[in-house]
Every structure is written in structure tokens, then in C-alpha cells.
Design a protein around this motif. Structure first.
Motif, PDB file in Angstrom:
ATOM      1  N   VAL A 108       6.143 -10.645   5.954  1.00  0.00           N
ATOM      2  CA  VAL A 108       5.277  -9.539   5.235  1.00  0.00           C
ATOM      3  C   VAL A 108       5.797  -8.866   5.792  1.00  0.00           C
ATOM      4  CG1 VAL A 108       3.246 -10.966   4.475  1.00  0.00           C
ATOM      5  CG2 VAL A 108       3.402 -10.309   6.528  1.00  0.00           C
ATOM      6  N   GLY A 109       6.211  -7.910   7.285  1.00  0.00           N
ATOM      7  CA  GLY A 109       7.245  -7.825   8.337  1.00  0.00           C
ATOM      8  C   GLY A 109       7.565  -6.794   7.439  1.00  0.00           C
ATOM      9  N   PHE A 110       8.336  -6.995   6.008  1.00  0.00           N
ATOM     10  CA  PHE A 110       9.081  -6.037   5.563  1.00  0.00           C
ATOM     11  C   PHE A 110       8.977  -5.268   4.439  1.00  0.00           C
ATOM     12  CE2 PHE A 110      10.924  -5.927   0.338  1.00  0.00           C
ATOM     13  CZ  PHE A 110      12.112  -5.689   0.883  1.00  0.00           C
ATOM     14  N   LEU A 111       7.243  -5.523   4.362  1.00  0.00           N
ATOM     15  CA  LEU A 111       6.392  -4.311   3.022  1.00  0.00           C
ATOM     16  C   LEU A 111       6.189  -3.348   4.495  1.00  0.00           C
ATOM     17  CD1 LEU A 111       4.435  -7.272   1.718  1.00  0.00           C
ATOM     18  CD2 LEU A 111       6.429  -6.062   0.425  1.00  0.00           C
ATOM     19  N   GLN A 112       6.566  -2.868   5.203  1.00  0.00           N
ATOM     20  CA  GLN A 112       5.653  -2.108   6.367  1.00  0.00           C
ATOM     21  C   GLN A 112       7.089  -1.085   5.767  1.00  0.00           C
ATOM     22  OE1 GLN A 112       3.527  -2.613   9.122  1.00  0.00           O
ATOM     23  NE2 GLN A 112       3.907   0.047   9.854  1.00  0.00           N
ATOM     24  N   GLY A 113       5.478   0.404   5.803  1.00  0.00           N
ATOM     25  CA  GLY A 113       5.907   1.585   5.272  1.00  0.00           C
ATOM     26  C   GLY A 113       6.768   1.351   3.725  1.00  0.00           C
ATOM     27  N   LYS A 114       6.542   0.364   2.881  1.00  0.00           N
ATOM     28  CA  LYS A 114       7.439   0.449   1.886  1.00  0.00           C
ATOM     29  C   LYS A 114       6.297   0.778   0.723  1.00  0.00           C
ATOM     30  CE  LYS A 114      11.432  -2.524   2.643  1.00  0.00           C
ATOM     31  NZ  LYS A 114      11.171  -2.504   3.299  1.00  0.00           N
ATOM     32  N   ARG A 115       6.838   1.134  -0.617  1.00  0.00           N
ATOM     33  CA  ARG A 115       5.813   1.155  -2.099  1.00  0.00           C
ATOM     34  C   ARG A 115       5.131   0.489  -2.849  1.00  0.00           C
ATOM     35  NH1 ARG A 115       9.935   5.288  -5.180  1.00  0.00           N
ATOM     36  NH2 ARG A 115      10.877   3.674  -3.864  1.00  0.00           N
ATOM     37  N   ILE A 116       4.611  -0.569  -2.700  1.00  0.00           N
ATOM     38  CA  ILE A 116       4.178  -1.386  -3.660  1.00  0.00           C
ATOM     39  C   ILE A 116       3.257  -1.558  -4.758  1.00  0.00           C
ATOM     40  CG2 ILE A 116       2.832  -3.647  -3.362  1.00  0.00           C
ATOM     41  CD1 ILE A 116       3.010  -3.504  -0.506  1.00  0.00           C
ATOM     42  N   ALA A 117       3.839  -1.351  -5.760  1.00  0.00           N
ATOM     43  CA  ALA A 117       2.934  -1.720  -7.771  1.00  0.00           C
ATOM     44  C   ALA A 117       2.050  -2.025  -7.384  1.00  0.00           C
ATOM     45  CB  ALA A 117       4.285  -0.376  -8.835  1.00  0.00           C
ATOM     46  N   THR A 118       0.864  -1.886  -8.301  1.00  0.00           N
ATOM     47  CA  THR A 118       0.643  -3.068  -8.384  1.00  0.00           C
ATOM     48  C   THR A 118      -0.986  -3.009  -9.538  1.00  0.00           C
ATOM     49  OG1 THR A 118      -1.487  -5.260  -7.646  1.00  0.00           O
ATOM     50  CG2 THR A 118      -1.439  -2.551  -6.720  1.00  0.00           C
ATOM     51  N   SER A 119      -1.612  -3.657 -10.128  1.00  0.00           N
ATOM     52  CA  SER A 119      -3.249  -2.568 -10.909  1.00  0.00           C
ATOM     53  C   SER A 119      -3.993  -3.830  -9.963  1.00  0.00           C
ATOM     54  CB  SER A 119      -3.312  -4.067 -12.116  1.00  0.00           C
ATOM     55  OG  SER A 119      -1.861  -3.933 -13.158  1.00  0.00           O
ATOM     56  N   TYR A 120      -3.921  -4.370  -8.857  1.00  0.00           N
ATOM     57  CA  TYR A 120      -5.093  -5.082  -7.724  1.00  0.00           C
ATOM     58  C   TYR A 120      -4.867  -4.334  -6.494  1.00  0.00           C
ATOM     59  CZ  TYR A 120      -4.476  -8.349 -11.272  1.00  0.00           C
ATOM     60  OH  TYR A 120      -5.359  -8.937 -12.458  1.00  0.00           O
ATOM     61  N   PRO A 121      -5.135  -2.834  -6.783  1.00  0.00           N
ATOM     62  CA  PRO A 121      -5.314  -2.166  -4.937  1.00  0.00           C
ATOM     63  C   PRO A 121      -6.591  -2.999  -4.072  1.00  0.00           C
ATOM     64  CG  PRO A 121      -6.324  -1.366  -6.464  1.00  0.00           C
ATOM     65  CD  PRO A 121      -5.725  -2.417  -7.662  1.00  0.00           C
ATOM     66  N   ILE A 122      -7.390  -3.305  -4.007  1.00  0.00           N
ATOM     67  CA  ILE A 122      -7.806  -3.502  -3.471  1.00  0.00           C
ATOM     68  C   ILE A 122      -7.745  -5.051  -3.011  1.00  0.00           C
ATOM     69  CG2 ILE A 122     -10.239  -5.003  -3.333  1.00  0.00           C
ATOM     70  CD1 ILE A 122     -11.323  -2.613  -5.715  1.00  0.00           C
TER      71      ILE A 122
END
Length: 286
Positions: A108-122
Motif C-alpha cells: 500500500v506504500g505504493f499509493l503514497q502521493g498518488k492520484r486515485i480515481a474512484t466512485s467510493y471516496p468515503i
């Protein structure tokens, strides 16, 4: 005037057909004409509303509907004042993180600072907070899987069933945020008469679910192997054993759970059982 229980179900989409089928399997006569948003069951005190999936938790919170069938993912994302009373066992999927197929994902450290697209922001924000990850969440609706390909995001979080859509868009599934299935939810403030109707409906739903998870088994057993075979077949209380016309043989009737079915069938054959018949169960009342 007879009190009715009001239930909201999806008007179209992946949960619609299974929701209607569940009600019909419960012996409830549901008729839904084209574009009809409300109907009444003829043989059970139930009003059915056909709504957008995302709106169902709000309608249940507001008491417009007393109960509703919705995906857990929607229930938790909308975070409304309603609660789950029964898991229904259909519409199973998972809310997962996916990245580019060529990305070197090591955790999950890969996601640090990344842009994530989703329909489930909460749900995504909660997941990242629990993992101590700071990332930029882009809320979009529909076609989330194309976001990395057009440069909008580095990763996505979306519902996954088979994973084929991810593969076709050059993505791979790397983490599960939430396992989801259809659930029955209810308003927090149902009256006593409404709770009584809900209990009647739950009784039917649980009988249908129990039947789907079990098989009725009939077999012929040599009497000298009877105890060994009975030991493999606990049934609901104990197997039913009836003598056959042929001396030295008995007919054994029992119920097997779906998850243990094939292993036990193999053991029964090894123990000397013959003529094994397996029959679906329509309803199962314990």
C-alpha cells in the motif's frame, strides 16, 4: 386498513433480478411493469419501491422505505442511519485497488502521493487513513477503469467481480478494500407492527437461504456399513433410515451442506454407499 411493510430494491442493475427472485422464492407475488416505480404484493403485506441503488440507504434512513436491499459497498459509502439485518448471499463482489499491469506494486506504500480515481471516496479515504497513506482522491462516476489510461489517475478503486474489465484496460488488482454482497437494511425506528412484519419476511428469507446452501441426499447402504455411513451424514438432527425390499440393505436420507458436499460424497462411495441421489431443496425450515 392492513399495515404494509415498505421495501426498496434496485430498479435496474446487478442486484435487481436477484432481489426480485428472492422475494418470489419467499412466495411473495411481485409484479413490476415497465418503468413502474411502485407495486404491491398481492399475497403479503409488502409495498415494493424500485429505486436507484445509491438512493436506497437515504430512503430507508428517512423512513420513506422501512427496509431495503442494497450492496454493502453502497451502504457503507453512503453512511446513512440504517443498519444491516441480514446478509443475502448474492451480488458478491469486492471493492479493490487496481494499478497498471506494468507497475511494480510492492504494497500500500505504493499509493503514497498518488492520484486515485474512484466512485467510493468515503471508503477509500477511510482505507488510506487506516494504512497511514496520503493520496489524492478523484471522485468520478462510471468508467473508473479508464482513468489511468487517459492520465487522470495512477490507480483506481472500483468494484470487481471477475477482473476481466481491469485486464482489458491494462490494470491489475492489488488490494481488497471491502468484500461486499447484497444485504437487507432497515430503518432504525420501526414500530412494533413493522418489526413483526419484518420478522415474518426474515423467516421466509432464511428458509430460502438455508435451502440454497444445502442438498437433500438419498442413498442405498449395506446394513453392515450402515453405522459408518450414518457417521458421515449428520443431517439436521440425524439421517432417516428405512429398510429396502432387498434384505441386508437400507435407504438413507439426509441433508448435506454445499461447502462439504463433494468431500462427503466421495467418502460415502468409499464406505459402500450406492445409488446416491442428490436433490435441490426449495425451502428449509429449521
Amino acid at each position: 386498513m392492513q399495515q404494509k411493510l415498505k421495501i426498496a430494491i434496485q430498479k435496474s442493475g446487478r442486484l435487481y433480478e436477484d432481489s426480485v427472485k428472492l422475494l418470489k422464492d419467499c412466495g411473495i407475488d411481485v409484479k413490476n411493469g415497465i418503468n413502474k416505480l411502485k407495486t404491491e404484493a398481492e399475497n403479503f403485506p409488502l409495498e415494493i419501491y424500485f429505486l436507484r441503488d445509491d438512493d436506497i440507504p437515504q430512503y430507508v434512513e428517512d423512513g420513506v422505505a422501512d427496509i431495503g436491499i442494497v450492496g454493502e459497498n453502497v451502504m457503507y459509502e453512503k453512511n446513512k442511519k440504517a443498519f444491516i439485518v441480514e446478509e443475502l448471499g448474492f451480488g458478491k463482489c469486492r471493492l479493490s485497488i487496481a494499478v497498471g499491469r506494468k507497475d511494480d506494486y510492492t504494497g500500500v506504500g505504493f499509493l503514497q502521493g498518488k492520484r486515485i480515481a474512484t466512485s467510493y471516496p468515503i471508503l477509500v479515504e477511510k482505507f488510506l487513513a487506516e494504512k497511514g497513506i496520503s493520496a489524492e482522491i478523484h471522485e468520478i462516476s462510471g468508467s473508473v477503469e479508464i482513468a489511468p489510461g487517459i492520465g487522470l489517475a495512477d490507480a483506481i478503486v472500483d468494484l470487481v467481480s471477475s477482473g476481466s474489465t481491469l485486464f482489458m484496460n491494462g490494470l491489475k488488482e492489488v488490494e481488497t478494500v471491502l468484500k461486499s454482497q447484497a444485504v437487507l437494511i432497515r430503518n432504525e425506528k420501526l414500530r412494533a407492527d413493522q418489526l413483526q412484519l419484518l420478522d415474518r419476511l426474515l423467516f421466509r428469507i432464511r428458509a430460502v437461504k438455508k435451502a440454497k446452501n444445502n442438498k437433500y441426499v438419498l442413498l442405498n447402504a449395506p446394513n453392515n456399513k450402515l453405522q459408518e455411513i450414518i457417521a458421515l451424514l449428520p443431517g439436521m438432527k440425524s439421517p432417516t433410515v428405512l429398510p429396502l425390499a432387498e434384505p441386508g440393505w437400507s435407504s438413507v436420507h439426509s441433508v448435506l451442506s454445499e461447502d462439504r458436499f463433494w468431500d462427503i460424497i466421495e467418502q460415502l462411495k468409499d464406505a459402500g454407499a450406492q445409488g446416491i441421489l442428490v436433490i435441490p431443496i426449495e425451502k428449509m425450515i429449521i
